[in-house]
Each structure stands twice: as C-alpha cells, then as structure tokens.
Design a protein around this motif. Structure first.
Motif, PDB file in Angstrom:
ATOM      1  N   ASP A  80       0.829  -1.207   0.000  1.00  0.00           N
ATOM      2  CA  ASP A  80       0.000   0.000   0.000  1.00  0.00           C
ATOM      3  C   ASP A  80       0.862   1.255   0.000  1.00  0.00           C
ATOM      4  OD1 ASP A  80      -2.325  -1.460  -0.019  1.00  0.00           O
ATOM      5  OD2 ASP A  80      -2.659  -1.299   2.159  1.00  0.00           O
ATOM      6  N   ILE A  81       1.925   1.237   0.795  1.00  0.00           N
ATOM      7  CA  ILE A  81       2.823   2.397   0.852  1.00  0.00           C
ATOM      8  C   ILE A  81       3.476   2.619  -0.510  1.00  0.00           C
ATOM      9  CG2 ILE A  81       5.003   3.226   1.826  1.00  0.00           C
ATOM     10  CD1 ILE A  81       4.153   1.898   4.474  1.00  0.00           C
ATOM     11  N   ARG A  82       3.935   1.542  -1.133  1.00  0.00           N
ATOM     12  CA  ARG A  82       4.558   1.664  -2.457  1.00  0.00           C
ATOM     13  C   ARG A  82       3.563   2.199  -3.485  1.00  0.00           C
ATOM     14  NH1 ARG A  82       9.353  -1.964  -3.795  1.00  0.00           N
ATOM     15  NH2 ARG A  82      10.160  -2.511  -1.767  1.00  0.00           N
ATOM     16  N   THR A  83       2.331   1.713  -3.429  1.00  0.00           N
ATOM     17  CA  THR A  83       1.315   2.176  -4.376  1.00  0.00           C
ATOM     18  C   THR A  83       1.015   3.650  -4.162  1.00  0.00           C
ATOM     19  OG1 THR A  83       0.340  -0.036  -4.397  1.00  0.00           O
ATOM     20  CG2 THR A  83      -1.035   1.763  -5.210  1.00  0.00           C
ATOM     21  N   ASP A 131       8.984  13.628 -17.790  1.00  0.00           N
ATOM     22  CA  ASP A 131       8.473  12.512 -18.588  1.00  0.00           C
ATOM     23  C   ASP A 131       9.074  11.215 -18.048  1.00  0.00           C
ATOM     24  OD1 ASP A 131       7.120  11.166 -20.590  1.00  0.00           O
ATOM     25  OD2 ASP A 131       8.787  11.360 -21.999  1.00  0.00           O
ATOM     26  N   VAL A 132       8.425  10.642 -17.027  1.00  0.00           N
ATOM     27  CA  VAL A 132       8.889   9.388 -16.449  1.00  0.00           C
ATOM     28  C   VAL A 132       7.791   8.346 -16.591  1.00  0.00           C
ATOM     29  CG1 VAL A 132      10.471  10.432 -14.792  1.00  0.00           C
ATOM     30  CG2 VAL A 132       8.115  10.068 -14.137  1.00  0.00           C
ATOM     31  N   THR A 133       8.216   7.101 -16.704  1.00  0.00           N
ATOM     32  CA  THR A 133       7.260   6.013 -16.812  1.00  0.00           C
ATOM     33  C   THR A 133       7.031   5.406 -15.431  1.00  0.00           C
ATOM     34  OG1 THR A 133       8.975   4.356 -17.198  1.00  0.00           O
ATOM     35  CG2 THR A 133       8.067   5.492 -19.140  1.00  0.00           C
ATOM     36  N   GLU A 134       5.975   4.619 -15.330  1.00  0.00           N
ATOM     37  CA  GLU A 134       5.700   3.936 -14.060  1.00  0.00           C
ATOM     38  C   GLU A 134       6.813   2.947 -13.723  1.00  0.00           C
ATOM     39  OE1 GLU A 134       1.939   2.260 -13.190  1.00  0.00           O
ATOM     40  OE2 GLU A 134       0.835   3.938 -14.054  1.00  0.00           O
ATOM     41  N   ALA A 135       7.403   2.342 -14.730  1.00  0.00           N
ATOM     42  CA  ALA A 135       8.500   1.393 -14.498  1.00  0.00           C
ATOM     43  C   ALA A 135       9.706   2.109 -13.889  1.00  0.00           C
ATOM     44  CB  ALA A 135       8.892   0.714 -15.796  1.00  0.00           C
ATOM     45  N   GLU A 136      10.001   3.313 -14.377  1.00  0.00           N
ATOM     46  CA  GLU A 136      11.132   4.075 -13.819  1.00  0.00           C
ATOM     47  C   GLU A 136      10.837   4.482 -12.381  1.00  0.00           C
ATOM     48  OE1 GLU A 136      12.748   6.188 -17.923  1.00  0.00           O
ATOM     49  OE2 GLU A 136      11.168   7.164 -16.753  1.00  0.00           O
ATOM     50  N   VAL A 137       9.605   4.896 -12.123  1.00  0.00           N
ATOM     51  CA  VAL A 137       9.230   5.268 -10.758  1.00  0.00           C
ATOM     52  C   VAL A 137       9.283   4.046  -9.848  1.00  0.00           C
ATOM     53  CG1 VAL A 137       7.327   6.105  -9.320  1.00  0.00           C
ATOM     54  CG2 VAL A 137       7.865   7.256 -11.465  1.00  0.00           C
ATOM     55  N   ASP A 138       8.797   2.896 -10.329  1.00  0.00           N
ATOM     56  CA  ASP A 138       8.855   1.661  -9.540  1.00  0.00           C
ATOM     57  C   ASP A 138      10.295   1.261  -9.232  1.00  0.00           C
ATOM     58  OD1 ASP A 138       6.134   1.352  -9.297  1.00  0.00           O
ATOM     59  OD2 ASP A 138       5.953   0.052 -11.059  1.00  0.00           O
ATOM     60  N   ALA A 139      11.183   1.410 -10.210  1.00  0.00           N
ATOM     61  CA  ALA A 139      12.598   1.088  -9.991  1.00  0.00           C
ATOM     62  C   ALA A 139      13.207   2.026  -8.956  1.00  0.00           C
ATOM     63  CB  ALA A 139      13.365   1.164 -11.306  1.00  0.00           C
ATOM     64  N   ILE A 158      11.587   3.617  -6.560  1.00  0.00           N
ATOM     65  CA  ILE A 158      11.011   3.272  -5.257  1.00  0.00           C
ATOM     66  C   ILE A 158      11.680   2.016  -4.706  1.00  0.00           C
ATOM     67  CG2 ILE A 158       8.915   2.457  -4.112  1.00  0.00           C
ATOM     68  CD1 ILE A 158       7.339   4.320  -5.987  1.00  0.00           C
ATOM     69  N   ALA A 159      11.886   1.019  -5.547  1.00  0.00           N
ATOM     70  CA  ALA A 159      12.543  -0.218  -5.097  1.00  0.00           C
ATOM     71  C   ALA A 159      13.947   0.060  -4.589  1.00  0.00           C
ATOM     72  CB  ALA A 159      12.573  -1.234  -6.232  1.00  0.00           C
ATOM     73  N   GLN A 160      14.684   0.889  -5.310  1.00  0.00           N
ATOM     74  CA  GLN A 160      16.040   1.233  -4.872  1.00  0.00           C
ATOM     75  C   GLN A 160      15.991   1.995  -3.554  1.00  0.00           C
ATOM     76  OE1 GLN A 160      18.195   3.667  -7.617  1.00  0.00           O
ATOM     77  NE2 GLN A 160      20.086   3.579  -6.452  1.00  0.00           N
ATOM     78  N   TYR A 161      15.058   2.917  -3.439  1.00  0.00           N
ATOM     79  CA  TYR A 161      14.918   3.688  -2.201  1.00  0.00           C
ATOM     80  C   TYR A 161      14.569   2.777  -1.026  1.00  0.00           C
ATOM     81  CZ  TYR A 161      12.879   6.805   1.261  1.00  0.00           C
ATOM     82  OH  TYR A 161      12.576   7.449   2.428  1.00  0.00           O
ATOM     83  N   MET A 162      13.603   1.885  -1.215  1.00  0.00           N
ATOM     84  CA  MET A 162      13.181   0.982  -0.135  1.00  0.00           C
ATOM     85  C   MET A 162      14.279  -0.002   0.246  1.00  0.00           C
ATOM     86  SD  MET A 162      10.179   1.684   0.945  1.00  0.00           S
ATOM     87  CE  MET A 162       8.568   2.314   0.559  1.00  0.00           C
ATOM     88  N   ASP A 163      15.077  -0.441  -0.728  1.00  0.00           N
ATOM     89  CA  ASP A 163      16.156  -1.387  -0.440  1.00  0.00           C
ATOM     90  C   ASP A 163      17.252  -0.760   0.416  1.00  0.00           C
ATOM     91  OD1 ASP A 163      14.853  -3.368  -1.818  1.00  0.00           O
ATOM     92  OD2 ASP A 163      16.046  -3.146  -3.651  1.00  0.00           O
ATOM     93  N   THR A 164      17.474   0.529   0.248  1.00  0.00           N
ATOM     94  CA  THR A 164      18.550   1.197   0.993  1.00  0.00           C
ATOM     95  C   THR A 164      18.026   2.047   2.134  1.00  0.00           C
ATOM     96  OG1 THR A 164      18.509   3.081  -0.521  1.00  0.00           O
ATOM     97  CG2 THR A 164      20.038   1.279  -1.045  1.00  0.00           C
ATOM     98  N   LEU A 165      16.740   1.933   2.435  1.00  0.00           N
ATOM     99  CA  LEU A 165      16.136   2.791   3.446  1.00  0.00           C
ATOM    100  C   LEU A 165      16.719   2.559   4.836  1.00  0.00           C
ATOM    101  CD1 LEU A 165      13.987   4.920   4.064  1.00  0.00           C
ATOM    102  CD2 LEU A 165      12.340   3.067   4.354  1.00  0.00           C
TER     103      LEU A 165
END
Length: 132
Positions: free
Chosen positions: A50-53, A69-77, A79-86
C-alpha cells in the motif's frame, strides 16, 4: 440400531481440551504464536505494498505537474532502490567530527593512557634528576 447404541451416538462428545497434557498445550500455543507471527508478516507486506502504491501515485502526480516525462517502471525502480537502501547502515564520512566522536567513545582509555604516560614521564624525570 439398538437402544444402547443410540444412547452412545447421542451422548455429547467431550472436547479433548480437558485432556491435553502440558506438552500438548505448549505445542498448541507454539502453533498459535507461529500463526500470529505469519499473520503479522502478511499484514506488514500488505502495508508495504500500500505504501509503495501510494508513493508511486504521488510521484507520478508530481512528475506530471512538474512536466517530467517518467514512466511507471522508472518510478517503480526508483522506489525499489529507495526501499532497499532505506534502513541500511553506512559509515559516517571521515573528518574532524568523526574523530571527536571516536575520542568521546574511547575517552576512558585515552585518559588512562594519558595518565600512564604522565606517570612514566614523571618517574623518568625524577630518576634522571636524582641520578644525574
């Protein structure tokens, strides 16, 4: 069926709760604890999703408003990088602040060492004065 077999069939069945040994009770409690922990882990995973969404939606709205001009895939990547190093530890940068922090942590040993060096120097000076 005969009358006695009907009476046995209609007699209430006692639950085995009253007959559990201590070992069996502990085993049941272990199973209940494990189920609770698994439920909590599942709830945490759903909260993370839910937080990621919510974060993805917010970032996409922000990007649209700012004209990026960013895609959802770029934003998801991202977010994943941010969450992994949080919650990862990184050593602080070296410098004067880090040196002072280390000195504060090791202050007892530094003081004892300084006192020992002073005592040795005083003893050596006294011996040199006496025998010279």
């Amino acid at each position: 069926m005969s009358g006695s077999s009907q009476a046995q069939a209609q007699a209430p069945i006692e639950p085995p709760v009253h007959e559990l040994t201590l070992q069996e009770t502990l085993r049941v409690m272990d199973v209940a604890r494990e189920m609770r922990e698994q439920r909590q882990q599942a709830e945490e995973m759903f909260r993370r999703d839910d937080i990621r969404t919510q974060l993805r939606d917010k970032l996409m709205r922000t990007a649209k408003l700012s004209g990026d001009d960013v895609t959802e895939a770029e934003v998801d990547a991202a977010i994943a990088q941010y969450m992994d190093t949080l919650h990862t530890y990184q050593d602080p940068p070296t410098g004067m602040k880090s040196f002072i922090a280390h000195c504060w942590v090791w202050r007892d040993r530094i003081m004892w060492s300084a006192a020992a060096i002073a005592a040795i120097a005083t003893t050596a000076g006294s011996l040199w004065y006496v025998f010279h």
